[in-house]
Scaffold this motif. Structure first.
Motif, PDB file in Angstrom:
ATOM      1  N   VAL A   1     -22.666  -1.991  15.307  1.00  0.00           N
ATOM      2  CA  VAL A   1     -22.330  -3.153  14.490  1.00  0.00           C
ATOM      3  C   VAL A   1     -23.619  -3.671  13.859  1.00  0.00           C
ATOM      4  CG1 VAL A   1     -21.289  -5.444  14.477  1.00  0.00           C
ATOM      5  CG2 VAL A   1     -20.536  -3.745  16.168  1.00  0.00           C
ATOM      6  N   ALA A   2     -23.583  -3.891  12.539  1.00  0.00           N
ATOM      7  CA  ALA A   2     -24.788  -4.336  11.832  1.00  0.00           C
ATOM      8  C   ALA A   2     -24.434  -5.361  10.771  1.00  0.00           C
ATOM      9  CB  ALA A   2     -25.481  -3.141  11.183  1.00  0.00           C
TER      10      ALA A   2
ATOM     11  N   LYS B   1     -20.334  -8.018   7.545  1.00  0.00           N
ATOM     12  CA  LYS B   1     -20.631  -7.238   8.750  1.00  0.00           C
ATOM     13  C   LYS B   1     -20.081  -5.837   8.540  1.00  0.00           C
ATOM     14  CE  LYS B   1     -21.819  -9.692  12.012  1.00  0.00           C
ATOM     15  NZ  LYS B   1     -21.014 -10.018  13.174  1.00  0.00           N
ATOM     16  N   VAL B   2     -20.754  -4.847   9.069  1.00  0.00           N
ATOM     17  CA  VAL B   2     -20.223  -3.489   8.992  1.00  0.00           C
ATOM     18  C   VAL B   2     -20.240  -2.841  10.375  1.00  0.00           C
ATOM     19  CG1 VAL B   2     -21.030  -3.193   6.604  1.00  0.00           C
ATOM     20  CG2 VAL B   2     -22.403  -2.304   8.485  1.00  0.00           C
TER      21      VAL B   2
ATOM     22  N   PRO C   1     -22.162  -9.350  17.368  1.00  0.00           N
ATOM     23  CA  PRO C   1     -23.456  -9.569  16.704  1.00  0.00           C
ATOM     24  C   PRO C   1     -24.193  -8.261  16.391  1.00  0.00           C
ATOM     25  CG  PRO C   1     -23.672  -9.971  19.060  1.00  0.00           C
ATOM     26  CD  PRO C   1     -22.219  -9.657  18.818  1.00  0.00           C
ATOM     27  N   GLU C   2     -25.079  -8.334  15.433  1.00  0.00           N
ATOM     28  CA  GLU C   2     -26.073  -7.276  15.251  1.00  0.00           C
ATOM     29  C   GLU C   2     -27.111  -7.434  16.384  1.00  0.00           C
ATOM     30  OE1 GLU C   2     -27.957  -5.946  11.381  1.00  0.00           O
ATOM     31  OE2 GLU C   2     -29.514  -7.286  12.116  1.00  0.00           O
TER      32      GLU C   2
ATOM     33  N   PRO D   1      -7.201   0.194  17.358  1.00  0.00           N
ATOM     34  CA  PRO D   1      -7.791  -0.773  16.432  1.00  0.00           C
ATOM     35  C   PRO D   1      -9.108  -1.317  17.003  1.00  0.00           C
ATOM     36  CG  PRO D   1      -5.456  -1.230  16.794  1.00  0.00           C
ATOM     37  CD  PRO D   1      -5.842  -0.187  17.796  1.00  0.00           C
ATOM     38  N   ILE D   2     -10.113  -1.419  16.142  1.00  0.00           N
ATOM     39  CA  ILE D   2     -11.416  -1.913  16.611  1.00  0.00           C
ATOM     40  C   ILE D   2     -11.963  -3.004  15.691  1.00  0.00           C
ATOM     41  CG2 ILE D   2     -12.140   0.130  17.921  1.00  0.00           C
ATOM     42  CD1 ILE D   2     -13.750   1.005  15.448  1.00  0.00           C
ATOM     43  N   ASP D   3     -11.072  -3.680  14.950  1.00  0.00           N
ATOM     44  CA  ASP D   3     -11.549  -4.715  14.020  1.00  0.00           C
ATOM     45  C   ASP D   3     -12.292  -5.844  14.717  1.00  0.00           C
ATOM     46  OD1 ASP D   3     -10.153  -4.194  11.141  1.00  0.00           O
ATOM     47  OD2 ASP D   3      -8.974  -3.407  12.807  1.00  0.00           O
ATOM     48  N   LYS D   4     -12.009  -6.043  15.993  1.00  0.00           N
ATOM     49  CA  LYS D   4     -12.723  -7.119  16.694  1.00  0.00           C
ATOM     50  C   LYS D   4     -14.235  -6.894  16.689  1.00  0.00           C
ATOM     51  CE  LYS D   4     -12.314  -5.212  21.342  1.00  0.00           C
ATOM     52  NZ  LYS D   4     -11.755  -5.379  22.676  1.00  0.00           N
TER      53      LYS D   4
END
Ligand code: UDP
Ligand code: MN
Length: 270
Positions: free
Chosen positions: A157-158, A112-113, A133-134, A125-128
């Motif tokens: 998010v993709a 995921k990116v 989902p894309e 922090p935004i790692d969540k």
């Protein structure tokens, strides 16, 4: 499963932006990779600060698009057919370059990116977001409630996938297709059921003076300098965006950062 933050850089100006962005991401303590997609238009010295920050530099090309497509989306043509009325883009902004963002779907080594425009800062922090989902994106809010209908493609998010990338290329370059806000209009059309992220995941700088009630330094996870850029020597909105511009320079120069809670409030209120 590995994840990455990805941005795009096609010239020296956006390399400056990406440097501040990468520093801001590092400060969150994330374990994810930071990938810089860069085109041949960026000289090596502009990329070296990014290398020093441990970013992964991935050279990429413009998309294989038809001449007619490229002409329709050339800077003068696009600015003529779909003028910007709310703000101005810097001279170093080339609309066609925006479409290179789609290359991130080719980064299939990542599960995921999270794509982030080079003109943004990550403040929390935004790692969540890697678990989202894309296709997830925040609304394009900077003027009024009506803006909530639209997405902004500065943060999304993709899930990389060669199949999705091929489908995108086919959908993008249709005869007479005109994507007035380039990748943003295209992504909104390609993912009509996009998932909404909170507006704080992509807080646009004009909210500062247009919708001050929405501004809350403690809640902002990503601050996005849409239209005029904080590293432009002087720009038409600079006088109204002082504290935001100062914050960008503190990240860029890697200075000690102010406590976000102590920053001024919009409209000059204490
Ligand atoms: N970009 C780039 N070179 C360009 C135009 C865009 O590298 O000439 C990349 C860069 O990551 C930038 C993003 O594409 O942040 C989108 O453009 P920009 O942020 O200027 O658009 P805005 O947010 O003002 O709509
Ligand atoms: Mn941007």
């Amino acid at each position: 499963m590995t994840n990455a933050f990805v941005t795009l850089v096609t010239n020296a100006d956006y390399a400056m932006g990406a440097t501040a962005l990468a520093r801001s991401i590092r400060r969150t303590g994330t374990g994810a990779d930071i990938v810089i997609l860069h085109t041949g238009g960026v000289e090596r010295p502009s990329l070296s600060p990014l290398e020093a920050l441990g970013c992964r530099l991935v050279e990429t090309d413009h998309l294989p698009l038809s001449d007619a497509f490229n002409e329709r989306h050339g800077k003068d043509r696009l600015h003529g057919s779909a003028p910007f009325t709310k703000g101005r883009k810097p001279d170093f902004h080339t609309p066609l370059d925006n479409f290179c963002k789609l290359r991130l779907w080719q980064l299939v080594e990542y599960d995921k990116v999270v794509f982030i425009d080079a003109d943004a800062l990550v403040l929390k922090p935004i790692d969540k977001l890697f678990a989202y989902p894309e296709f997830s994106a925040a609304p394009n809010v900077y003027e009024s409630l009506a803006d909530f209908h639209r997405l902004n493609s500065g943060v999304f998010v993709a899930k990389p996938s060669a199949d999705t990338f091929a489908e995108m290329l086919a959908a993008l370059d249709q005869p007479d297709a005109f994507w007035r806000r380039t990748d943003q209009t295209f992504l909104e059309t390609f993912f009509p059921d996009w998932h909404g992220l909170p507006v704080f995941m992509n807080m646009l700088q004009y909210v500062w003076f247009n919708m001050p009630a929405l501004w809350d330094w403690q809640s902002i996870a990503v601050l996005h300098y849409q239209y005029e850029k904080p590293w432009e020597k002087h720009h038409p909105k600079a006088d109204r965006l002082g504290p935001l511009i100062d914050l960008w320079h503190a990240f860029y120069e890697d200075r000690d950062l102010p406590d976000l809670g102590s920053l001024p409030k919009p409209g000059g209120a204490a």
